[in-house]
Design an enzyme around this catalytic site. Structure first.
Site, PDB file in Angstrom:
ATOM      1  N   CYS A 103      46.829  45.941  37.903  1.00 57.89           N
ATOM      2  CA  CYS A 103      47.138  46.848  38.738  1.00 57.89           C
ATOM      3  C   CYS A 103      48.546  46.897  39.040  1.00 57.89           C
ATOM      4  O   CYS A 103      49.481  47.251  38.482  1.00 57.89           O
ATOM      5  CB  CYS A 103      46.185  46.908  39.868  1.00 57.89           C
ATOM      6  SG  CYS A 103      45.884  48.275  40.769  1.00 57.89           S
ATOM      7  N   HIS A 232      40.661  45.683  36.875  1.00 61.86           N
ATOM      8  CA  HIS A 232      40.817  44.513  37.506  1.00 61.86           C
ATOM      9  C   HIS A 232      39.743  43.642  36.860  1.00 61.86           C
ATOM     10  O   HIS A 232      38.359  43.453  37.096  1.00 61.86           O
ATOM     11  CB  HIS A 232      40.316  44.527  38.955  1.00 61.86           C
ATOM     12  CG  HIS A 232      41.538  45.268  39.715  1.00 61.86           C
ATOM     13  ND1 HIS A 232      42.297  44.585  40.685  1.00 61.86           N
ATOM     14  CD2 HIS A 232      41.923  46.308  39.941  1.00 61.86           C
ATOM     15  CE1 HIS A 232      43.190  45.075  41.385  1.00 61.86           C
ATOM     16  NE2 HIS A 232      42.967  46.567  40.886  1.00 61.86           N
ATOM     17  N   GLU A 234      39.528  40.247  36.953  1.00 65.12           N
ATOM     18  CA  GLU A 234      39.286  39.152  38.053  1.00 65.12           C
ATOM     19  C   GLU A 234      38.329  39.558  38.848  1.00 65.12           C
ATOM     20  O   GLU A 234      37.581  38.849  39.511  1.00 65.12           O
ATOM     21  CB  GLU A 234      40.626  38.901  38.821  1.00 65.12           C
ATOM     22  CG  GLU A 234      40.777  39.543  39.789  1.00 65.12           C
ATOM     23  CD  GLU A 234      41.297  41.126  39.575  1.00 65.12           C
ATOM     24  OE1 GLU A 234      41.940  41.901  40.673  1.00 65.12           O
ATOM     25  OE2 GLU A 234      41.636  41.360  38.320  1.00 65.12           O
TER      26      GLU A 234
END
Length: 273
Positions: A103, A232, A234
């Site tokens: 990001c 994302h 994660e």
């Protein structure tokens, strides 16, 4: 041996704990390090095997997001040695280590010129990320196609991915058509937004949440060791992260976790064997 991962923090970054968590689950030994600790010489890139620029609101999430941070790092010198921080980054890449930018971290990599790094010319800005076509912040899950011919270390073994995005400036743009053609021919376009019904790259909103050229969601450098993406990974580190986890069977090893395990396994095979 567990690879050492440096997870950057500070100046608006807000995904560092989540990123460190998934790296730990993946088998790495993560350490959250404030940017100022690197610039003051209190921490050193040479002591780590993987560098992560997490998501968040690095110097704001508006036109020019990550631009201030890129300017700061381009011209920064390590307080204790006087060496250029950019030289440390280039040495990190040359040493065969891994970098991932997520990001705002992706925005930082392109504005530093570490991506796309065509022909190894790191530092040259050829692509960027700008305002979403929707004119607003997008927070949704997206379907992604993985380029199986890409050299990207992180996406080995994947065909499709489903990750969340949350950004106001995620539209991938290129300097000119020649740059785009070279990214295509080199397999450096790693991820593309796809329509969930056809599985094909799309410009249709909201499946392509920002209007990126050729539906690009992530790219890598020619080595496959520097990777930047807007979604994302994660944020999908556990089955319960999935929006339909009560209605679908989600494997314990989520795609987000597997992506980071790929990095850990690569480092064990190359630098730590």
């Amino acid at each position: 041996m567990r690879p050492r991962a440096l997870v950057l923090s500070g100046y608006g970054i807000n995904c560092e704990r989540e990123t460190a968590h998934v790296l730990r689950l993946a088998g790495a030994d993560p350490e959250i390090v404030h940017l100022s600790e690197l610039l003051y010489g209190e921490k050193h890139l040479r002591d780590y095997h993987l560098l992560c620029f997490p998501g968040g609101f690095l110097d704001g999430d508006h036109l020019g997001a990550a631009q201030a941070a890129a300017h700061r790092l381009r011209h920064a010198r390590i307080r204790t040695s006087g060496e250029r921080f950019m030289d440390h980054l280039l040495e990190f890449i040359k040493a065969g280590k891994l970098i991932i930018g997520i990001c705002n971290g992706f925005q930082l990599l392109v504005k530093l010129g570490l991506l796309p790094g065509l022909e190894g010319r790191y530092g040259e800005r050829l692509v960027s990320l700008t305002y979403n076509d929707s004119g607003r912040f997008e927070d949704r899950w997206v379907s992604l196609r993985v380029n199986r011919d890409s050299p990207c270390v992180f996406t080995r073994g994947f065909k499709r991915l489903y990750f969340p995005v949350r950004h106001g400036e995620g539209k991938f743009v290129v300097r000119d058509r020649d740059v785009l053609e070279r990214l295509i021919s080199g397999g450096q376009i790693v991820l593309q937004y796809t329509h969930p019904e056809t599985g094909e790259p799309t410009q249709e909103y909201p499946y392509n949440p920002n209007g990126s050229v050729m539906a690009v969601a992530g790219i890598c450098d020619p080595t496959g060791r520097v990777f930047g993406l807007m979604p994302h990974p994660e944020a999908f580190n556990h089955p319960t992260n999935h929006p339909r986890w009560r209605r679908e069977t989600i494997p314990p090893e989520t795609p987000g976790l597997r992506l980071f395990k790929n990095a850990v396994e690569y480092l064990r095979e190359t630098l730590l064997s």
